[in-house]
Design an enzyme around this catalytic site. Sequence first.
Site, PDB file in Angstrom:
ATOM      1  N   ASP A  63       0.844  -1.190   0.000  1.00 14.99           N
ATOM      2  CA  ASP A  63       0.000   0.000   0.000  1.00 14.99           C
ATOM      3  C   ASP A  63       0.879   1.239   0.000  1.00 14.99           C
ATOM      4  OD1 ASP A  63      -2.424  -1.205  -0.040  1.00 14.99           O
ATOM      5  OD2 ASP A  63      -2.781  -1.091   2.105  1.00 14.99           O
TER       6      ASP A  63
ATOM      7  N   LYS B 176      -1.267   1.035  -8.047  1.00 18.65           N
ATOM      8  CA  LYS B 176      -1.134   1.092  -9.502  1.00 18.65           C
ATOM      9  C   LYS B 176      -1.629  -0.173 -10.196  1.00 18.65           C
ATOM     10  CE  LYS B 176       2.724   4.360  -9.361  1.00 18.65           C
ATOM     11  NZ  LYS B 176       4.141   4.620  -9.715  1.00 18.65           N
TER      12      LYS B 176
END
Length: 411
Positions: free
Chosen positions: A199, A221
């Site tokens: 994260d 992403k």
Amino acid sequence: MDRMDDAPAYPVGLRLRGRRVVVIGGGQVAQRRLPALVAAGADIVVVAPRATASVEAMADAGELRWERRAYRPGDLAEAWYALVASTDPAANAAASAEAEERRVWCVRSDDADAATAWTPATGRTEGVTVAVLTGRDPRRSAAVRDAVVEGLRDGSLVAPQHRARTAGVALVGGGPGDPDLITVRGRRLLAEADVVIADRLGPRDLLGELPPHVEVIDAAKIPYGRAMAQEAINAALIEHAKAGKAVVRLKGGDPYVFGRGMEEAEALAAAGIAVTVVPGISSAISVPGAAGIPVTHRGVAHEFTVVSGHVAPDDARSLVDWSALARMRGTLVLLMAVERIGAIADTLIAGGRPAGTPVAVVQEGTTAAQRRVDATLSSVAHTVAEEGVRPPAVIVIGDVVTVGRSGAGRG
């Protein structure tokens, strides 16, 4: 017996389960050595007229036999190993001589040169026993032992396992941001990982310490769009684990405190993948503490409540009883609430919380970029906007905010 020469000691691991071990003396030296012998499953006999309370307790618990008398010739009969550690030099010398005669390996606490065996400085972690001998320098042995064991525990000393590993995923709570605040187990699992899915709020500095072969995936992403982000993360975890990789899901704070950890654990369990959960230090407590704010304090707050502020109070999806929170007198800790602090403050004031209630906003807590902004419930929205506060930030509401700065509630 001739004194031992300068030849190095030959290291060996003794398997003592069920084998007779005799300890002469029941003092502090014996007290320190006995737990390891008990753990080894040895058949232990302590010969000593007196013993420490801890040694006596081990005898009372049946972990060893205590013969309450001084050493006598013949005590080492049928022994495999002896520890001579009494306060009587003559008894120590006699017991050592008997050990030599019977070919029993013997440790002497009072005279290492006269011993036929030395006790290494030992430590254990995750199935590994570290034993260090530095001749006649026990302090150096202990220091080297501590350095090796600590390195294995925190992952700074990487020792790859060459035996087959069971594929699985570890959900690791990385803590509030400072890389030193991840747990020892979490850091070790990171060091053993093949794939790390991280994260953005996890301790990013730790990623730079990973070996080059480790694949690091930024969870922020992962493709398929924001609405599908969690499903995509679950799919990535399952894919890499099924490929036989050791996978770490590195999260900020604790996996189960607004971290969606249970959703990931359930998805992995449904796919038949073993899951290990490593709790982390929650930012709800650690960030206020790093800013000098105790979430509870004698005479000020007897409770604290942690609430997610990612949904506004008037949103139909909200599960929070804001009117009940407004009536409480304790500390209120808000996570993910920077963008909605105005609506939250207005709701709390409307519900009865005094407008002058102290508020502290701590941005980037525990990191080098940490900063604290103070306000009141009525002014916090304006202050946050004026100061340009951005997530991640923890908001603390209550009288504990002033404890460290004004001394309120002390005594």
